[in-house]
Design an enzyme around this catalytic site. Structure first.
Site, PDB file in Angstrom:
ATOM      1  CB  ALA A  68      -0.925  -0.140   1.271  1.00  0.00           C
ATOM      2  N   GLY A 111       0.603  -4.818   1.160  1.00  0.00           N
ATOM      3  CA  GLY A 111      -0.640  -4.959   0.243  1.00  0.00           C
ATOM      4  C   GLY A 111      -0.393  -5.563  -1.077  1.00  0.00           C
ATOM      5  CD  GLU A 114      -2.582  -7.093   3.055  1.00  0.00           C
ATOM      6  OE1 GLU A 114      -2.186  -6.164   2.549  1.00  0.00           O
ATOM      7  OE2 GLU A 114      -3.132  -7.435   4.120  1.00  0.00           O
ATOM      8  CD  GLU A 134       1.394  -5.292   5.553  1.00  0.00           C
ATOM      9  OE1 GLU A 134       2.183  -6.281   6.090  1.00  0.00           O
ATOM     10  OE2 GLU A 134       0.662  -5.701   4.822  1.00  0.00           O
TER      11      GLU A 134
END
Ligand code: HXC
Length: 260
Positions: A68, A111, A114, A134
């Site tokens: 992300a 992300g 993911e 993260e």
């Protein structure tokens, strides 16, 4: 389809397939809100297209997606993250009925990992690197990583990756069951498109049912899952393509599925 700025959509890469390429090279395909909106909008549009039987999602050779977008998230507080339900649109990728293939080369971190796990088939190049780092940024996974990675590789490895931020290479990811196969980096896209073309050559409703049945394994008990499979199995006998597929086998010819 042509208005996207952070992704490329190619409906001609292989018959009856669509290739969706993340295209923010300067940020290693970091997933900001614009990427999320564009990927989800493009995927949902392709999902509604009866002429598309499989969607391939890929990034660049260096990065599938490095996570992300840290710079975008940095200033936010709890209340605006909560009220905007940050990242929730990504969940819609898991609801697509059309089968999806992630073709992962380079970094698939946070992300990015993911997003790859939101796809149905996960193919990795020998250069792929997976992880949920993260925690090193003072946060935790937010697009389903703690759940999907745990289901994919088991508790001990998921815990280690989420707690230490350690990444794993393609070989470890394959041993752990996260990826279906490793292919040489230069062959990754061709191989992913070949898988997609194969899937897209099947009966679309039957492929959708196969996908639904496998996904049910993650949502229910064994008895209920088998019952669900049995209902769909009986239902495929109402699809003309069952007659075609079985007829073609008996007549020793390739099947010509109607619902493609
Ligand atoms: C924003 C990113 C980024 C990211 C890389 N960039 N990852 N920008 N968000 N996740 C940018 C860098 O700032 C840099 O921009 C450019 O991309 C190139 O990256 P470099 O770091 O210079 O490349 P390199 O040295 O090769 O290192 C590659 C890397 C590293 C190991 C992948 O970039 C890295 O560690 N990135 C972060 C990985 C990560 O922590 N991902 C998880 C994110 S959190 P400039 O402008 O400097 O050239 C996450 C949370 C999910 O995903 C849900 C939680 C809410």
């Amino acid at each position: 389809t042509d208005a996207y700025e952070t992704i490329l959509v190619d409906r001609a890469a292989a018959p009856r397939t669509a290739l969706l390429t993340l295209n923010r090279p300067k940020a290693l395909n970091a997933l900001n809100l614009q990427v999320m909106r564009e990927v989800v909008a493009a995927a949902e549009e392709l999902d509604r297209s009866p002429d598309i039987g499989c969607i391939v999602l890929t990034g660049s050779a260096r990065a599938f997606a490095a996570g992300a977008d840290i710079k975008e998230m940095r200033p936010h507080g709890y209340m605006d993250m909560y009220l905007s339900d940050w990242f929730t649109a990504w969940d819609r990728l898991a609801q697509l009925r059309t089968p999806t293939v992630a073709a992962v080369s380079g970094y698939a971190l946070g992300g990015g990992c993911e997003l790859a796990m939101l796809c149905d088939v996960l193919l990795a190049s020998d250069t792929a690197v997976f992880g949920q780092p993260e925690i090193k940024l003072g946060v935790i996974p937010g697009i389903g990583g703690s759940q999907r990675l745990t289901r994919a590789v088991g508790k001990a490895k998921a815990m280690e990756l989420c707690l230490t931020g350690r990444t794993m290479d393609a070989a470890e990811a394959e041993r752990a069951g996260l990826v279906s196969r490793i292919v040489p980096a230069e062959d990754l896209l061709a191989e992913a498109l070949a898988v997609a073309e194969t899937v897209a050559g099947m009966s679309l409703p039957v492929a959708m049912m196969a996908k639904e049945a496998v996904n049910r394994a993650f949502e229910t008990t064994l008895t209920e899952g088998v019952r669900f499979e049995r209902r769909l199995f009986h239902a495929v006998f109402a699809v003309a393509d069952q007659k075609e597929g079985m007829g073609a086998f008996v007549e020793k010819r390739p099947p010509e599925f109607r619902h493609r």
